[in-house]
Design an enzyme around this catalytic site. Sequence first.
Site, PDB file in Angstrom:
ATOM      1  N   HIS A 381      46.091  37.103  37.861  1.00  0.00           N
ATOM      2  CA  HIS A 381      44.897  37.682  37.224  1.00  0.00           C
ATOM      3  C   HIS A 381      43.685  36.793  37.488  1.00  0.00           C
ATOM      4  CE1 HIS A 381      42.645  40.100  34.433  1.00  0.00           C
ATOM      5  NE2 HIS A 381      42.353  39.057  33.659  1.00  0.00           N
ATOM      6  N   ASP A 398      36.674  37.952  30.936  1.00  0.00           N
ATOM      7  CA  ASP A 398      37.995  38.421  31.346  1.00  0.00           C
ATOM      8  C   ASP A 398      37.983  39.937  31.269  1.00  0.00           C
ATOM      9  OD1 ASP A 398      40.627  38.941  31.877  1.00  0.00           O
ATOM     10  OD2 ASP A 398      41.452  37.609  30.353  1.00  0.00           O
ATOM     11  N   CYS A 449      41.021  43.510  38.743  1.00  0.00           N
ATOM     12  CA  CYS A 449      40.474  42.328  38.072  1.00  0.00           C
ATOM     13  C   CYS A 449      39.599  41.498  38.997  1.00  0.00           C
ATOM     14  CB  CYS A 449      41.611  41.471  37.510  1.00  0.00           C
ATOM     15  SG  CYS A 449      42.805  40.933  38.770  1.00  0.00           S
TER      16      CYS A 449
END
Length: 490
Positions: A381, A398, A449
């Site tokens: 991630h 995030d 992401c």
Amino acid sequence: MGALTDSRKRLSADYRLPTPSFPPPSPPPPSKRAKFAPFSSLDPSTSATPPPNPSPQIIHDAAAASTSSAPGPSSSSIDSSSPFTNRRRLPPPPPLQRPIHGPQRVLRAFRFGGPARTHAGGTSWFSQSSPPTPPPRSLGLEQYVELVNSVSHPAPPTPTDAARKAEALPLQLVAIEEDGDEKKHQDDDDEVVRGSVFVRRVPLYKELYQASSRKRDAKLKSLEFEVRLAEEGRLGLERLAEVLPRITPKKEEVPEPFVPLTDEDEEIVRAALHGRNSREKLAVHEPSNIVITREILQCLNNQEWLNDEVINLYLDLLKERELRQPNKFLKCHFFNTFFYKKLISGGYDYKAVRRWTTKRKLGYSLIECDKIFVPIHKEVHWCLAVINIRDKKFQYLDSLGSMDMKALRVLARYFVDEVKDKSGQQIDALSWKQEGVKNLPLQENGWDCGMFMLKYIDFYSRDMDLIFGQKHMRYFRRRTAKEILNLQAE
């Protein structure tokens, strides 16, 4: 009736003979008067003493002369001394021989009239000194046709006649425009009027006739209607351009990060991402020594995770964009994907990254920047940490909505050591605010992401709010591929 016709016809035939070779007929009875008076009674000169009888030779010569000029007897060959004094005389013959079927009417209006009437003595009725007029001319068929054609079809005017008419055309004074700057009167004795004289070469009635003929012309009317319609349409469009902004809502301009790709760019990106040769070099960035092959670039396809080469090259392109347009973008520093991993490799090791930010290498110090971006990779991630020097805070972004306070404390310690090492200053960065960004665009799948992280950096470097979402990720992937192929961020 028989005696009259016999005497008339035979007498006209007999007089044409050169000499009277036949005995004269018996005179008419005394009781009957002659219908025609003898010519001798009309001439005063003949009423005097009659001349002696001419000899036969003289009579013969006179008869020959009369026959050579015109047929029939003449007044000169038969006089009062003739032995035929009691005979009735015929009218004198015409002076010219009569053409066949020619009219005998004398036309004085066309200058074909005969001479003026004279007295019995030969003098004119009007003037004794007037010049003698030519004898009347009989009109034959050819002369009559020529006369009729000359009247009904006149000859066209020659150029000299047209030039003379143009010169003789009277000029029409239309107006006199006085000049206001010049003096009209110089002295009391000498008065001078200065101005411009407008002269009309064509008469006014001709201009009015031409104008009326143009109005009656159907083609000109249609052209005038088309011109008027076009003029009205132009005026209507001008009025519409003035009113349109009021009645229609203002169209929002597309922000620069969302400018659509052209068809040509779409075709280039499609060929680069879906080609067969996976080892083909598509882009080579010499400053960072990064080579992008088709296999590396294919991470920008849908449902693919971004790799380090694509992320690091795009961050270098963002720095070059800032250097090209420093007034448009914030002054930022972009660490690559290996910086944070190197910094925490031994727990916390500043010496491991101490030479990464020398002024000789960068050209500036980190303390001079507005924002410093640090990509953070957590196994599978991608996240982003921002050292916001302008606002004096540390931010964590995030796309899954999580928060990592440990990463922010590590970066605060690093920044204090960096400023002390490079500039000798002591700053209290540990007291700056550490936060997670609120209202953050979040991903809705398990593979975007990395793209969210790159767009966080892109928008913050523009000093823009994060106004994108999951629906824009497909477009951002193609746009990033285009910018990498062109080695230029937009």
